[in-house]
Design an enzyme around this catalytic site. Sequence first.
Site, PDB file in Angstrom:
ATOM      1  N   ASN A   3       0.768  -1.283   0.124  1.00 24.08           N
ATOM      2  CA  ASN A   3       0.055   0.111  -0.062  1.00 24.08           C
ATOM      3  C   ASN A   3       0.979   1.237   0.006  1.00 24.08           C
ATOM      4  O   ASN A   3       1.340   1.552   1.090  1.00 24.08           O
ATOM      5  CB  ASN A   3      -1.046  -0.054   1.200  1.00 24.08           C
ATOM      6  N   LYS A  39       0.161   4.181  -0.308  1.00 26.28           N
ATOM      7  CA  LYS A  39      -0.639   5.370   0.237  1.00 26.28           C
ATOM      8  C   LYS A  39      -0.344   6.605  -0.692  1.00 26.28           C
ATOM      9  O   LYS A  39       0.020   6.416  -2.070  1.00 26.28           O
ATOM     10  CB  LYS A  39      -0.010   5.887   1.617  1.00 26.28           C
ATOM     11  N   HIS A  88      -9.252   1.416   4.718  1.00 25.55           N
ATOM     12  CA  HIS A  88      -8.129   1.443   5.535  1.00 25.55           C
ATOM     13  C   HIS A  88      -8.213   2.413   6.833  1.00 25.55           C
ATOM     14  O   HIS A  88      -9.099   3.234   6.701  1.00 25.55           O
ATOM     15  CB  HIS A  88      -7.038   2.044   4.572  1.00 25.55           C
ATOM     16  N   GLU A 142      -6.581   4.746   7.741  1.00 26.51           N
ATOM     17  CA  GLU A 142      -6.530   6.290   7.524  1.00 26.51           C
ATOM     18  C   GLU A 142      -7.734   6.718   6.778  1.00 26.51           C
ATOM     19  O   GLU A 142      -7.960   8.117   7.004  1.00 26.51           O
ATOM     20  CB  GLU A 142      -5.047   6.316   6.682  1.00 26.51           C
ATOM     21  N   GLU A 195      -5.018  -4.849  10.727  1.00 30.00           N
ATOM     22  CA  GLU A 195      -4.181  -3.762  10.875  1.00 30.00           C
ATOM     23  C   GLU A 195      -4.400  -3.080  12.405  1.00 30.00           C
ATOM     24  O   GLU A 195      -5.067  -2.256  12.281  1.00 30.00           O
ATOM     25  CB  GLU A 195      -3.961  -2.555   9.863  1.00 30.00           C
ATOM     26  N   GLY A 235       2.921   2.428  10.177  1.00 28.66           N
ATOM     27  CA  GLY A 235       3.969   3.350  10.490  1.00 28.66           C
ATOM     28  C   GLY A 235       4.711   3.717  11.485  1.00 28.66           C
ATOM     29  O   GLY A 235       5.386   4.828  11.559  1.00 28.66           O
ATOM     30  N   SER A 265       3.825  -2.050   9.907  1.00 27.37           N
ATOM     31  CA  SER A 265       5.277  -2.024  10.404  1.00 27.37           C
ATOM     32  C   SER A 265       5.779  -3.517   9.860  1.00 27.37           C
ATOM     33  O   SER A 265       6.951  -3.981  10.674  1.00 27.37           O
ATOM     34  CB  SER A 265       5.815  -1.846  11.576  1.00 27.37           C
ATOM     35  N   GLY A 303       3.012  -1.056   4.188  1.00 29.03           N
ATOM     36  CA  GLY A 303       2.991   0.322   3.585  1.00 29.03           C
ATOM     37  C   GLY A 303       4.553   0.459   3.288  1.00 29.03           C
ATOM     38  O   GLY A 303       4.936   0.331   2.197  1.00 29.03           O
TER      39      GLY A 303
HETATM   40  O1  G3H Z   1      -1.580  -0.472   4.687  1.00 26.00           O
HETATM   41  C1  G3H Z   1      -0.608  -0.629   5.220  1.00 26.00           C
HETATM   42  C2  G3H Z   1      -0.501  -0.299   6.574  1.00 26.00           C
HETATM   43  O2  G3H Z   1      -1.046   0.718   6.846  1.00 26.00           O
HETATM   44  C3  G3H Z   1       0.661  -0.610   7.213  1.00 26.00           C
HETATM   45  O3  G3H Z   1       1.788   0.532   6.964  1.00 26.00           O
HETATM   46  P1  G3H Z   1       3.306   0.348   7.401  1.00 26.00           P
HETATM   47  O4  G3H Z   1       3.915  -0.877   6.880  1.00 26.00           O
HETATM   48  O5  G3H Z   1       3.888   1.486   6.854  1.00 26.00           O
HETATM   49  O6  G3H Z   1       3.204   0.368   8.802  1.00 26.00           O
END
Ligand code: G3H
Length: 253
Positions: A9, A11, A95, A97, A167, A173, A213, A234
């Site tokens: 993802n 983002k 998601h 977010e 998640e 993140g 993460s 992410g």
């Molecule tokens: O969609 C992915 C997640 O929000 C995880 O993000 P991350 O791997 O940067 O923690």
Amino acid sequence: MRKPIIAGNWKMNKTHQEAVAFMEEVRGNVPSKNEVETVVCAPALFLKDMHDKAESSDVAVGAQTMHFEEGGAFTGEISPAALQDMGIAYSIIGHSERREMFNETDESVNKKVHAAFRHEITPIMCCGETLEERESSQTEQVVRTQIEKGFAGLSAEQAKQVVVAYEPIWAIGTGKSSSAEDANETCQTIRQVIAELYDEQTAEAVRIQYGGSVKPENINSYLAQEHIDGALVGGASLKTDAFLQLAEAGKHE
Ligand SMILES: O=C[C@H](O)COP(=O)(O)O
């Protein structure tokens, strides 16, 4: 036997040029889709060119969100019909977010999951608890409600095709990943809720990803868990070498 699914993802990252270059680099190097499904969920602007660049390779392209309506006065939104027309076969839905910053609710998530099925798009439906909810022992209830409402009205055949991404919001993140055992426990709860809504066979077919993460150094510990069938990644999905390592790890699940 559930086929692992590793999804990136991105983002709101990368330019068009970077996105297309990424596809050029990975398209010949991902494992066979017979062994592991590999998806890159990118900003909508880039999807068509990334999809074209992927050609008949084993890496698929997905959206990060979509609207549930067929079309109309929804400034800035993307219709599921437009995604389908471009050949986009996956979309992340709900998601955290999007839920937090763009007012998505369990009800709109459910409408989007239904819209995805109308357009032959596999929904990657996200769920997960905040740190506050976790610390007050509400994880199970929060996830249960998200799954019950998100799956409302789906047939068992549709339910089997939903990819659930668990998640924990506090792990996104932040570099603070959930332990693999804790993540597995919540994924087991998710599977149990689906079994209660449908039956064991349906629950056993649903693929559940862990996200938060995940990186090449820790993905194996998640994939080794009984109820974790992949990852939604992410930050670590932005670099080709890390993305390819994550995809390769899926092959050995
Ligand atoms: O969609 C992915 C997640 O929000 C995880 O993000 P991350 O791997 O940067 O923690």
